[in-house]
Design a protein around this motif. Structure first.
Motif, PDB file in Angstrom:
ATOM      1  N   ASP A 134       0.822  -1.209   0.000  1.00 28.32           N
ATOM      2  CA  ASP A 134       0.000   0.000   0.000  1.00 28.32           C
ATOM      3  C   ASP A 134       0.859   1.264   0.000  1.00 28.32           C
ATOM      4  OD1 ASP A 134      -2.136  -1.689   0.056  1.00 28.32           O
ATOM      5  OD2 ASP A 134      -2.662  -1.335   2.167  1.00 28.32           O
ATOM      6  N   LYS A 135       1.961   1.222   0.746  1.00 31.76           N
ATOM      7  CA  LYS A 135       2.892   2.356   0.782  1.00 31.76           C
ATOM      8  C   LYS A 135       3.443   2.626  -0.616  1.00 31.76           C
ATOM      9  CE  LYS A 135       5.968   5.297   2.640  1.00 31.76           C
ATOM     10  NZ  LYS A 135       5.581   6.626   3.179  1.00 31.76           N
ATOM     11  N   ALA A 136       3.857   1.569  -1.308  1.00 32.24           N
ATOM     12  CA  ALA A 136       4.395   1.726  -2.664  1.00 32.24           C
ATOM     13  C   ALA A 136       3.335   2.289  -3.604  1.00 32.24           C
ATOM     14  CB  ALA A 136       4.908   0.387  -3.178  1.00 32.24           C
ATOM     15  N   MET A 137       2.107   1.819  -3.478  1.00 26.53           N
ATOM     16  CA  MET A 137       1.038   2.285  -4.351  1.00 26.53           C
ATOM     17  C   MET A 137       0.684   3.747  -4.077  1.00 26.53           C
ATOM     18  SD  MET A 137      -1.536  -1.029  -4.574  1.00 26.53           S
ATOM     19  CE  MET A 137      -2.440  -0.409  -6.007  1.00 26.53           C
ATOM     20  N   ARG A 162      15.543   1.463 -13.553  1.00 28.20           N
ATOM     21  CA  ARG A 162      16.850   2.110 -13.732  1.00 28.20           C
ATOM     22  C   ARG A 162      16.689   3.597 -14.031  1.00 28.20           C
ATOM     23  NH1 ARG A 162      20.049   3.129 -18.013  1.00 28.20           N
ATOM     24  NH2 ARG A 162      18.656   2.025 -19.434  1.00 28.20           N
ATOM     25  N   GLN A 163      15.716   3.934 -14.874  1.00 25.37           N
ATOM     26  CA  GLN A 163      15.494   5.335 -15.215  1.00 25.37           C
ATOM     27  C   GLN A 163      14.468   6.010 -14.309  1.00 25.37           C
ATOM     28  OE1 GLN A 163      14.480   5.500 -19.366  1.00 25.37           O
ATOM     29  NE2 GLN A 163      16.554   5.037 -20.058  1.00 25.37           N
ATOM     30  N   GLY A 164      13.762   5.216 -13.507  1.00 26.22           N
ATOM     31  CA  GLY A 164      12.756   5.789 -12.603  1.00 26.22           C
ATOM     32  C   GLY A 164      11.554   6.345 -13.351  1.00 26.22           C
ATOM     33  N   ILE A 165      11.079   5.593 -14.343  1.00 24.12           N
ATOM     34  CA  ILE A 165       9.986   6.068 -15.191  1.00 24.12           C
ATOM     35  C   ILE A 165       8.931   4.975 -15.328  1.00 24.12           C
ATOM     36  CG2 ILE A 165       9.385   6.646 -17.600  1.00 24.12           C
ATOM     37  CD1 ILE A 165      12.022   8.110 -17.806  1.00 24.12           C
ATOM     38  N   TYR A 183      11.204   8.726  -3.676  1.00 28.58           N
ATOM     39  CA  TYR A 183      10.459   8.022  -2.623  1.00 28.58           C
ATOM     40  C   TYR A 183       9.655   6.872  -3.221  1.00 28.58           C
ATOM     41  CZ  TYR A 183      11.492  11.651   0.837  1.00 28.58           C
ATOM     42  OH  TYR A 183      12.119  12.504   1.703  1.00 28.58           O
ATOM     43  N   ALA A 184       8.919   7.153  -4.292  1.00 29.16           N
ATOM     44  CA  ALA A 184       8.109   6.106  -4.912  1.00 29.16           C
ATOM     45  C   ALA A 184       8.994   4.976  -5.429  1.00 29.16           C
ATOM     46  CB  ALA A 184       7.278   6.706  -6.051  1.00 29.16           C
ATOM     47  N   LEU A 185      10.115   5.336  -6.040  1.00 27.00           N
ATOM     48  CA  LEU A 185      11.028   4.324  -6.569  1.00 27.00           C
ATOM     49  C   LEU A 185      11.577   3.439  -5.452  1.00 27.00           C
ATOM     50  CD1 LEU A 185      12.614   3.133  -8.929  1.00 27.00           C
ATOM     51  CD2 LEU A 185      14.345   4.914  -8.574  1.00 27.00           C
ATOM     52  N   GLU A 186      11.947   4.060  -4.332  1.00 27.41           N
ATOM     53  CA  GLU A 186      12.499   3.307  -3.201  1.00 27.41           C
ATOM     54  C   GLU A 186      11.518   2.265  -2.685  1.00 27.41           C
ATOM     55  OE1 GLU A 186      13.627   4.058   1.521  1.00 27.41           O
ATOM     56  OE2 GLU A 186      13.519   5.775   0.143  1.00 27.41           O
ATOM     57  N   TYR A 187      10.267   2.667  -2.454  1.00 25.14           N
ATOM     58  CA  TYR A 187       9.289   1.728  -1.887  1.00 25.14           C
ATOM     59  C   TYR A 187       8.791   0.731  -2.928  1.00 25.14           C
ATOM     60  CZ  TYR A 187       9.400   4.405   2.381  1.00 25.14           C
ATOM     61  OH  TYR A 187       9.829   5.022   3.543  1.00 25.14           O
ATOM     62  N   LEU A 188       8.779   1.133  -4.186  1.00 27.67           N
ATOM     63  CA  LEU A 188       8.397   0.200  -5.232  1.00 27.67           C
ATOM     64  C   LEU A 188       9.406  -0.944  -5.337  1.00 27.67           C
ATOM     65  CD1 LEU A 188       6.567  -0.622  -7.565  1.00 27.67           C
ATOM     66  CD2 LEU A 188       7.887   0.913  -9.052  1.00 27.67           C
ATOM     67  N   LEU A 203       4.855 -17.801  -9.331  1.00 24.23           N
ATOM     68  CA  LEU A 203       3.743 -17.767 -10.279  1.00 24.23           C
ATOM     69  C   LEU A 203       3.918 -16.596 -11.248  1.00 24.23           C
ATOM     70  CD1 LEU A 203       0.649 -18.471  -8.003  1.00 24.23           C
ATOM     71  CD2 LEU A 203       1.714 -20.027  -9.627  1.00 24.23           C
ATOM     72  N   LYS A 204       3.482 -16.786 -12.479  1.00 18.35           N
ATOM     73  CA  LYS A 204       3.618 -15.736 -13.478  1.00 18.35           C
ATOM     74  C   LYS A 204       2.434 -14.776 -13.373  1.00 18.35           C
ATOM     75  CE  LYS A 204       4.477 -15.009 -18.433  1.00 18.35           C
ATOM     76  NZ  LYS A 204       5.664 -14.180 -18.176  1.00 18.35           N
ATOM     77  N   GLU A 205       2.715 -13.520 -13.139  1.00 21.41           N
ATOM     78  CA  GLU A 205       1.688 -12.471 -13.081  1.00 21.41           C
ATOM     79  C   GLU A 205       2.324 -11.176 -13.562  1.00 21.41           C
ATOM     80  OE1 GLU A 205      -1.084 -10.138 -13.125  1.00 21.41           O
ATOM     81  OE2 GLU A 205      -1.747 -12.057 -12.299  1.00 21.41           O
ATOM     82  N   GLU A 206       1.731 -10.573 -14.583  1.00 20.77           N
ATOM     83  CA  GLU A 206       2.325  -9.379 -15.182  1.00 20.77           C
ATOM     84  C   GLU A 206       1.989  -8.095 -14.428  1.00 20.77           C
ATOM     85  OE1 GLU A 206       4.579  -9.409 -17.568  1.00 20.77           O
ATOM     86  OE2 GLU A 206       4.428 -11.587 -17.437  1.00 20.77           O
ATOM     87  N   LYS A 207       0.874  -8.083 -13.709  1.00 15.80           N
ATOM     88  CA  LYS A 207       0.486  -6.868 -13.000  1.00 15.80           C
ATOM     89  C   LYS A 207       1.514  -6.554 -11.907  1.00 15.80           C
ATOM     90  CE  LYS A 207      -3.180  -5.630 -15.176  1.00 15.80           C
ATOM     91  NZ  LYS A 207      -4.333  -6.472 -15.146  1.00 15.80           N
ATOM     92  N   VAL A 208       1.857  -5.285 -11.794  1.00 15.06           N
ATOM     93  CA  VAL A 208       2.842  -4.868 -10.786  1.00 15.06           C
ATOM     94  C   VAL A 208       2.279  -5.061  -9.388  1.00 15.06           C
ATOM     95  CG1 VAL A 208       4.126  -2.907  -9.829  1.00 15.06           C
ATOM     96  CG2 VAL A 208       3.997  -3.227 -12.316  1.00 15.06           C
ATOM     97  N   PHE A 209       1.069  -4.598  -9.171  1.00 18.31           N
ATOM     98  CA  PHE A 209       0.500  -4.623  -7.822  1.00 18.31           C
ATOM     99  C   PHE A 209      -0.507  -5.763  -7.697  1.00 18.31           C
ATOM    100  CE2 PHE A 209       1.867  -0.194  -8.344  1.00 18.31           C
ATOM    101  CZ  PHE A 209       2.769  -0.138  -7.298  1.00 18.31           C
TER     102      PHE A 209
END
Length: 296
Positions: A134-137, A162-165, A183-188, A203-209
């Motif tokens: 939740d923090k990352a999101m 790597r590029q933070g994008i 901040y977002a990059l660190e917690y992600l 397990l294979k799952e493409e969704k980040v969250f």
């Protein structure tokens, strides 16, 4: 309600579905609007209705405190319905096209100040798996101004650590690249390396969250998480799923960002859509002036 009217509406909706492939939600909206209209007509045949009767129907809605936006939608429905009647030779004229649309009051988005945003972002307990996710999101949402739907739709190949994008596919299939900030990059990264990896267990799952159920988290689930944290930190405002997106735009402008840049980051097709945030900034500046200027 006249049963003949009901049959006509059913035919209209069926033709709409066949011709335009409208979603069930859109068709349901048309049906609801026309049901209210037929109830107002009572047993009067819909094809004998004139402009005066339609105006009285809209006036009755105004008296019942229906919003301008709702009444504008009903007028749009009536125009489409009676134009269909003209096309089908059921009526010779479309009186609904002479109905005047109500003026729309452009409401300002609900706003969180920077202190409130900080309290919200600090609410998740990052010592837990759910809290870290939740923090990352939340950090990513505030850092990028993404729509909640865009956030939960992100896939691994949309994120360049790597590029933070992040690469976002917005409305109208328009792609944009948005920086995510430190901040977002660190917690992600923390979330990807620990919580996500543990939950998926290969397990294979493409969704980040993802959720504990090993699949992408839904927009509704994340919105429930936000409401939980809002209550936890004692924010008393009635916020919406777009609140952090609004805060992102407003705070950028408050700190000197130009409107064109904010437009590009938000993915607005027109800068006129973005100008609403300048009004919020002006309100904020006026409040600061009134509070701090000795001659205010």
């Amino acid at each position: 309600m006249c049963s003949a009217n009901t049959d006509v509406v059913d035919d209209f909706l069926e033709d709409l579905w066949l011709a335009e492939g409208l979603s069930q939600n859109t068709l349901s909206s048309y049906k609801t609007d026309l049901s209210h209209y037929l109830n107002f007509l009572n047993d009067k045949n819909c094809w004998s209705a004139d402009l005066d009767l339609m105006q009285r129907f809209i006036a009755s809605r105004v008296q019942k405190n229906y919003s301008s936006r709702s009444n504008a939608r009903v007028i749009s429905t009536l125009r489409k319905f009676y134009q269909w009647g003209v096309d089908k030779a059921k009526v010779s004229d479309n009186p609904a096209k002479r109905l005047v649309l109500p003026k729309m009051v452009k409401s300002l988005p609900k706003d969180l100040d920077e202190t409130e945003v900080s309290r919200l972002l600090d609410a998740p307990d990052i010592s837990t798996d759910i809290g870290l996710r939740d923090k990352a999101m939340l950090e990513l949402l505030y850092a990028t101004g993404l729509r909640v739907t865009e956030l939960v739709s992100l896939e691994l190949n949309d994120v360049n650590l790597r590029q933070g994008i992040v690469r976002v596919m917005g409305k109208g299939s328009k792609e944009r690249l948005v920086p995510m900030g430190e901040y977002a990059l660190e917690y992600l990264i923390q979330y990807l390396d620990t919580t996500r990896k543990d939950w998926l267990s290969g397990l294979k799952e493409e969704k980040v969250f993802v959720s504990q159920h090993r699949k992408g988290i839904t927009r509704q689930s994340f919105w429930h998480r936000i409401k939980h944290y809002v209550g936890e930190v004692g924010i008393r405002k009635d916020i919406s799923p777009h609140t952090l997106r609004h805060a992102f735009a407003t705070h950028l402008l408050n700190h000197g960002a130009d409107l064109r840049s904010v437009q590009m980051l938000l993915g607005h097709s027109s800068v006129s859509t973005t100008t609403i945030y300048t009004h919020i900034s002006q309100v904020r500046l006026q409040q600061l002036f009134n509070k701090h200027h000795p001659r205010a």
